[in-house]
Structure formats: structure tokens, C-alpha cells
Enzyme design. Structure first.
Site, PDB file in Angstrom:
ATOM      1  N   GLU A 418      -9.562   0.204  -5.970  1.00  0.00           N
ATOM      2  CA  GLU A 418      -8.153   0.026  -6.353  1.00  0.00           C
ATOM      3  C   GLU A 418      -7.885  -1.403  -6.831  1.00  0.00           C
ATOM      4  OE1 GLU A 418      -5.798   1.420  -3.069  1.00  0.00           O
ATOM      5  OE2 GLU A 418      -6.415   3.498  -3.343  1.00  0.00           O
ATOM      6  N   GLU A 494     -11.243   8.737  -2.985  1.00  0.00           N
ATOM      7  CA  GLU A 494     -10.389   8.558  -1.805  1.00  0.00           C
ATOM      8  C   GLU A 494      -9.323   9.629  -1.868  1.00  0.00           C
ATOM      9  OE1 GLU A 494      -9.690   4.464  -0.781  1.00  0.00           O
ATOM     10  OE2 GLU A 494      -7.665   4.941  -0.086  1.00  0.00           O
TER      11      GLU A 494
END
Length: 823
Positions: A418, A494
């Protein structure tokens, strides 16, 4: 993709003309007899510093886990004192017989900003707390005399988004190498070809000559199969110039190879020896595996030529009540619990793991995505890795790969999670650089990253610069991404981020993130953060997108810090989380911080395992709600389930046909009811008694589960995961402490205060109960039960003997059990 092997190779070399006396070089554990001081200590780097009043301890050590929970500390990092300054010192004598050796000090990791001195001389530093490092201390060592090593750590506030721990929290070794030796991480093993009949093994070995003379050396590598039988030997003469490091490649064949697989993690051993004038002077061994890996755009991941759906978990590095201090048994227990849930893959979120963890994955049979960074140049927290990226990223990334290169469990290198550069038009440039570093170190494994700013990484071309594209929390867009990028390999890097508290059920079932109790319902419909969604959504997305490699859920185990949906805001907030005290640890996982399964554990088990199972929820203690309607859920991997309430059938439900509606809201799914085919449900009138589920497969009873209405708490039951411990000084027994009524039923709402005592050859080292709001010290001798359960962790010492553990509570029948510590 070809196999990678976990090799710790020992080399045999015949060295001519150096005059070095043949003595086998060795590595020694250096964890014992350290001194510790919390706080600044001016002049503590000096050899003559007076440390007589410092605390004596053994490593690994995490000073933050010993601190007090406080709302003055950042709840994002567990409400514990993870920042500050700490000093470690150790006095040691190097045997004069070691003179002429190369002496090195190796740290598997230190949290963080480590600076090291030996005998008052600065040796080196390493900022990143998750990476191993080694220093040559030969120039500073006094042979036959006392030496002093000093280590200063300075973890900063706002340097992490979860609990990092603080201290020398991984193992330390002192190494005595021959002048000609294999340097740290000096071997690479590949298998260019593998068939059922034969495997070709290539071993590249670095040899360092630290003498002043050129030498002719002999490198001998012996390969042993999983049964310990020698299956091949390679011997090579090598010229090594003085002051240089040479790389030598050896190739051997192994007939009828026994492949490493998640269901049969078979490990070979490579033994290499350094030989001078016919005598061994250096030796090193490593386990490794023979296997092939392949990533395909349309058929997912292939292990040994067969598709393996990745049923993966992301996991942070802490060990719950033990903090971040590494412990082999504690980590092994975690991974055994994951295995029982059906997990076959691990993502080391969001940093390089310790070596023990990878060894455990090799031995238990997990494939691993090893992750390097949570930040690049753009920071998520003020004092995060962004401060060190420019200077250290290449060395840290290369060292991560070199350290883990030979583990058969490792299948991918992740260069970031991220990362904020996704939103930048030039973000592809760093992505390209990091991928190139990985490829230069390892041409056999792909790179990956976890992207969460869809469609930014595609628009800004970051996705084009990695080999395998990971998506964080975009299950409804897999098909769209694949259609637009048909040659890309994709997966859920994720997923879900469902939150829940073990044994907590809020009625009615509503989409309400927060509750006055600071708990989250285990009906698993109230998901919490805005990016999250129920596990069922990902199950369906993976089924509908068979090209996907699979998923990595967030997370396998609850972890310290980041108590979403309480306390904070989002995944990239720059600042402290100080709301909703005392929430201080995560609610995300299907297993709580004590290692006790939540209901969601069984939901995953129902999708990821084949042994017939069924699980019913909730508990059946709803005093005061007699006559009210209670939702009852069942999770199974069988065909159908029949529910009995107080012995009366409430009918059959068929998995896949009978849907269960749960409130949900996530990316591209507006707030409403998500109808899941992965849960079966009934709505029944409450009356005390029992719930029983009977699961059928092919028309026959295959599994059952039952919960009963419990009476008042009356007794304690103790269940140890192991009763026989070794005397290493680090072995643990995890003891489940269960509150029961007089009939032996678990009391699902019990919150009794339980006190513990240990006698004999062990100590009580930690307590836990799985309550994310509990703020009692982990070093206390007591714990309040959370919904009927708590945990005590007992550590055996270094002496043989029996250990008596006793648990008592006011008004309850006490319980004791016996453990044995043996060599």
C-alpha cells in the site's frame, strides 16, 4: 519458476601456504548474560563504563512488552512504550585459541536504529529493525582478555503503524570463521530441472579469503536426503586471491527426488566443509527442499506442476503476550493453529521475517510471500522507513533476499505494501528499480506488491513493473482487472479485514462499526473499517475468478496495536491514535491474541479443509431473552446441516442453496444485505438447553457440534498444549484456562479473576485472555477470563525437573497440572 532451496552450506576447502592451524570454525549462540538499561546512558559505549547496576537478562528481549498499557502511548502501537532509548552491554572473553580466526557478530534483528561498539570502538549501525546484519569485529577483539560489546537502540515515536516492539528482540550469534570461509548468506541453490526421475541441483558458493596470501582451496558439498542418506557429493578446486571473495558453482544430480510440498515438506541437507591438508577447518549445514514453482496468468500458482490455491494469511511479527521477542515454540504454535484452519500460505506483513519463522514454514509446509517495505519515500507515519529509504533500501532489500534465498517455502518477493507512490505518475520508477534489484539477486522468483488505490497502480504503470500483481480489498474488480490485463498474474494480497471479538454476539445483527463495549460481534457481519468486507465475499470472488492465485486474509492472528474499528482512522493516518481507550490490539483475525479460535476460524476451515466439520454459533446462554428470536449460524464443509434446539429438529439447510443474509458495505457494494452461500442460518426461539448441528455428506452423518446452556461457574479446567518441555531455557507450554460449570460445560460469559502459581523447574512468563481492551500487565500472576477463557504461558528453565502449575479463583474449584522439563 524453478525451486529454491534453504541451504546453510558448509564448505570444505584445502588451503595451501597460509600457515593456518586447522580448527573447525563455529557459530555460537550469544543470547545469554547481557546487561540492560532503559533510558539514555552517557558514555555507555566505552569499555570502562560502570554497568554494575544494570539489569541482567537473556536475549531475545522486548522492553516495550514489559511496560504499562497507557492511553498516553499511541494505541496504534498497542498503548505500550515502544519508543525511547535502551542500552545493552555484554562482557565476554574470546579464547586465545581463536586468534587467527575472523570474529563476527551477527544480529537477526534489533528494534531499531541499532548502533554497536566493541571495546569502545564504533563498529557499525543499522536503522531497519526487521533486517539481520553482521559486523566483522576482528580488529576490535582482544584474544584471551575481557571484551565488551555495547548496543544502543533508539526507536522513535510515530515510527510504525502497528506494535513493533523495542530491543534486541531477535537472536544474536558470535561467529569464529576460518580466514578462508563462506561469508554471511554466501550460498545460493537452484534446481534448473526437476522430474520424478532426477533433479539437477546447482550450488553457488561464495568463498572469502581474509589472509594476505593467495590460496588454492577445495570446496566439498555433500547432499543428504530426508532420511539422512548421502545421495551425491561435489568437490571443486578453487583459486581464491588474498582479500577477495570468489563464487564457485557446483552441479549435482539427485535421482528419484523427494519433493518439498505443503502436504509433505521434505527437506534435504547440504553439508560443506573447508579442508586443509586433509583436515576440516570449516563446516556449515543447511536444510533445503527440491520443488518447482510457476505462476501462470490463467491457471494460477503451480507447485511441483500442480495448481495450489493460496489459502493465505497476512501476519505481523509479534507473539501476543510475549511481545516481539522471538521464540521458536511460540511461532511454531501460531503456524500449527494456522495449518489446522486450512492455511497453506503466509505473507510476512509488512517486513522481512526472522530466520526461525522461515525455518518453521519450511518444516510445516507453508509457501511464503516475503515482504520488504511498508513505505518508500512517502511516509505513512512521521518517523517511518521513509526516513531511511534513500540510503538503505537497496542494501536492506538485497540482504532480505540473500537471507531467505534458499528456503523452499519462499515463492515471491514483495517490494511494498500500500505504498503511497501508487498515486504518483512517476511511482513506476521506484517500482522498476526495486524489481530490478530483486531480479539481480534472484532470477527464479517473481516480484509482487500489495496495491490498494485501484485503479491508480494501473494508470500510473506501477503494476507493469512487477511480475505478480497483488490487490488489497478489491474483490469485485478482479474480473475487470483481468479483462483489461489478460497477461497479468493477479491475486488478493490482502483481503476481508473483518473484525470480531471471540465469544461476543450483539443483537440484533446490525451494520454498526462501534459498540459501547469496545467489542465487535462474532456474527461477523459488522466488519469495521470502510475498506473491509465479510470473508464470504472473497470466497465468491475467488470462485468466480479461477485465474487468481488465491488470497491472503488480514490477518491470521490478532496482533498488538491497530485496534480498528476503534481508536484510529485509516491505514495511512500520520499521527497518534488516542480514541476509544482502552482498545489497544487488533480485532481482525479469526484467532485471538491468546491463540483461541473465534467463530470465523471455523468459517475459513469450512472452505479450506476437507475433513468433515461443522461449527454452530452463538453460545446458548441468553438469560433474560427467553422467548426472543436468536439467529443461529452453522459453518460446514459438508453438503447439508440439520439443527436441533433442545433435541427438536429445526430443519435441514443445504450449503450453496440456502442463503444467509448479512449486512455489508464495501467497494462497489452499496450498503445493504449480502446473501452468502457459505453460511447456513436458522432463527429460533430461545429456551435454555442446547444447540446441536448434524452435518451430512453424501446422505450420511459426517460431523456434529453442540453447545449447551452452562450453569454458574464452578470449576477450572487446564489444558496444556505440551507437557514435555526441553531445557533450552526457551521452551514453552501454552495452558488454556477454562471456566466450567459443575457439569463440565464452558461458561461462555465467565469473567472470573484467575490467579496462577508455578513451582519447580519453570516460571510463569506471560498471561493473556484475547480481550483487546484488557490492560493488565502481561507479566502479572493473574488474569480475568474473557468469555470463559484465559491463557497462561509457562517457560521451562535450563535444569531437568517437574513443573507444577496451579490456577485458583474465588468460589471455584482450583486445578493443577504437571509439566516435565527434560534434555
Amino acid at each position: 519458476m524453478n525451486l529454491k532451496k534453504s541451504l546453510q552450506i558448509a564448505v570444505a576447502m584445502a588451503l595451501a601456504g597460509t600457515g593456518f592451524t586447522p580448527v573447525i570454525a563455529q557459530d555460537y549462540n550469544f543470547n545469554d548474560a547481557w546487561l540492560f538499561h532503559l533510558g539514555e546512558a552517557k558514555g555507555a559505549d566505552a569499555a570502562t563504563y560502570n554497568d554494575a547496576t544494570w539489569r541482567k537478562l537473556s536475549l531475545p528481549h522486548d522492553w516495550a512488552i514489559e511496560g504499562k498499557f497507557s492511553k498516553e502511548n499511541d494505541l496504534r502501537t498497542g498503548g505500550l512504550p515502544v519508543h525511547g532509548t535502551g542500552w545493552y552491554r555484554k562482557h565476554f572473553v574470546v579464547n586465545p585459541d581463536m586468534k587467527g580466526k575472523q570474529v563476527a557478530m551477527a544480529f537477526d534483528g534489533a528494534m531499531n536504529n541499532a548502533h554497536v561498539w566493541v571495546n569502545g570502538q564504533f563498529v557499525g549501525n543499522r536503522p531497519y529493525g526487521y533486517i539481520g546484519f553482521e559486523f566483522d569485529i576482528t580488529p576490535f577483539v582482544k584474544f584471551g582478555e575481557e571484551n565488551t560489546i555495547a548496543v544502543r537502540l533508539n526507536p522513535e515515536e510515530l515510527s510504525a503503524r502497528w506494535y513493533p516492539g523495542a530491543g534486541i528482540y531477535r537472536n544474536v550469534f558470535i561467529k569464529y570463521n576460518a580466514p578462508v570461509h563462506i561469508p554471511q548468506w554466501g550460498t545460493k541453490i537452484t534446481t534448473p530441472s526437476v522430474s520424478d526421475y532426477e533433479a539437477t541441483i546447482t550450488i553457488q558458493t561464495k568463498i572469502t579469503n581474509a589472509t594476505n596470501a593467495n590460496g588454492v582451496v577445495q570446496l566439498k558439498t555433500t547432499i543428504k536426503n530426508p532420511q539422512g542418506k548421502t545421495v551425491n557429493v561435489a568437490v571443486t578446486d578453487v583459486n581464491v586471491a588474498n582479500g577477495s571473495t570468489e563464487t564457485t558453482a557446483q552441479t549435482v544430480k539427485v535421482t528419484t527426488p523427494q519433493r518439498w510440498d505443503v502436504s509433505a515438506p521434505r527437506l534435504y541437507t547440504a553439508l560443506s566443509q573447508v579442508i586443509q591438508n586433509g583436515k576440516v577447518i570449516d563446516e556449515y549445514t543447511t536444510d533445503f527442499g527440491i520443488r518447482t514453482i510457476e505462476f501462470t496468468p490463467n491457471n494460477g500458482f503451480l507447485l511441483n506442476g500442480k495448481r495450489l490455491q493460496l489459502n493465505g494469511v497476512c501476519m505481523h511479527h509479534d507473539l501476543g503476550p510475549l511481545g516481539s521477542a522471538v521464540n521458536y515454540r511460540a511461532r511454531e504454535r501460531q503456524m500449527q493453529i494456522m495449518k489446522s484452519m486450512g492455511v497453506n500460505a503466509l505473507r510476512t506483513s509488512h517486513n522481512p521475517p526472522d530466520p526461525d519463522w522461515m525455518n518453521i514454514c519450511d518444516r510445516l509446509g507453508f509457501v511464503v510471500l516475503v515482504e520488504a517495505f511498508d513505505e518508500w519515500k512517502m511516509g505513512k507515519v512521521k518517523n517511518g522507513y521513509n526516513k531511511y529509504f534513500d540510503e538503505w533500501h537497496e542494501k536492506d532489500l538485497r540482504d532480505m533476499i540473500r537471507c531467505n534465498y534458499n528456503h523452499p517455502s519462499v515463492i515471491m518477493w514483495s517490494i511494498g505494501n500500500e505504498i503511497l507512490e501508487q498515486s504518483k505518475s512517476d511511482g513506476w520508477e521506484i517500482t522498476k528499480e526495486l524489481t530490478a534489484i530483486c531480479h539481480s539477486e534472484d532470477a527464479t522468483r517473481p516480484t509482487t506488491a500489495g496495491f490498494n488505490y485501484y485503479p491508480a497502480p494501473f494508470k500510473n504503470k506501477l503494476a507493469n513493473e512487477i511480475d505478480v500483481v497483488g490487490m488489497n480489498y478489491w474483490p469485485l474488480n478482479y474480473g475487470e482487472i483481468k479483462t483489461a490485463n489478460p497477461n497479468m498474474v493477479i491475486y488478493g494480497s490482502e483481503t476481508s479485514s473483518q473484525t470480531s471479538s471471540r465469544g461476543v454476539y450483539h443483537l440484533p445483527i446490525e451494520s454498526n462499526e462501534r459498540h459501547e463495549t469496545n467489542q465487535v460481534s462474532s456474527y461477523d457481519a459488522i466488519v469495521g473499517p470502510p475498506w473491509a468486507y465479510p470473508p464470504d465475499v472473497e470466497f465468491e470472488a475467488q470462485t468466480n475468478n479461477p485465474a487468481s492465485l488465491g488470497e491472503f486474509i488480514w490477518t491470521g492472528f490478532d496482533y498488538l496495536g491497530e485496534p480498528t474499528p476503534y481508536a484510529g482512522r485509516d491505514n495511512s493516518t500520520n499521527g497518534a491514535w488516542n480514541q476509544d481507550w482502552p482498545s489497544r490490539s487488533s480485532y481482525f483475525a479469526p484467532v485471538d491474541l491468546a491463540g483461541f479460535p473465534k467463530d470465523r476460524y471455523f468459517l475459513y476451515q469450512s472452505q479450506w479443509t476437507t475433513k468433515p466439520m461443522v461449527h454452530v454459533l452463538p453460545h446458548w446462554n441468553w438469560q433474560g431473552k427467553e422467548g426472543d428470536t436468536i439467529p443461529v449460524f452453522a459453518y460446514t464443509n459438508c453438503d447439508s446441516v440439520e439443527l436441533f434446539v433442545n433435541g427438536v429438529s429445526k430443519g435441514f439447510k443445504v450449503k450453496g442453496r440456502d442463503l444467509t443474509g448479512i449486512p455489508a458495505e464495501f467497494h462497489f457494494f452499496d450498503f445493504g444485505t449480502y446473501k452468502t452461500k457459505y453460511r447456513l442460518s436458522w432463527y429460533v426461539t430461545y429456551a435454555a438447553g442446547s444447540l446441536k448441528t448434524v452435518a451430512y455428506k453424501n446422505g450420511k452423518i459426517a460431523a456434529t457440534d453442540m453447545v449447551k446452556t452452562a450453569g454458574e461457574p464452578a470449576q477450572i479446567r487446564l489444558i496444556a498444549d505440551r507437557t514435555k518441555l526441553n531445557t533450552s531455557g526457551n521452551d514453552l507450554s501454552f495452558i488454556r484456562v477454562q471456566i466450567e460449570d459443575k457439569e463440565g460445560n464452558i461458561c461462555p460469559l465467565a469473567n472470573n479473576l484467575v490467579q496462577f502459581s508455578v513451582e519447580g523447574a519453570g516460571v510463569l512468563t506471560a498471561v493473556e485472555n484475547g480481550d483487546a481492551t484488557a490492560i493488565t500487565s502481561y507479566q502479572a500472576k493473574e488474569r480475568v477470563a474473557f468469555n470463559g477463557l484465559c491463557l497462561a504461558v509457562v517457560k521451562a528453565g535450563t535444569s531437568k525437573g517437574s513443573i507444577k502449575f496451579t490456577a485458583t479463583a474465588a468460589g471455584l474449584k482450583s486445578a493443577s497440572l504437571k509439566l516435565n522439563a527434560k534434555n
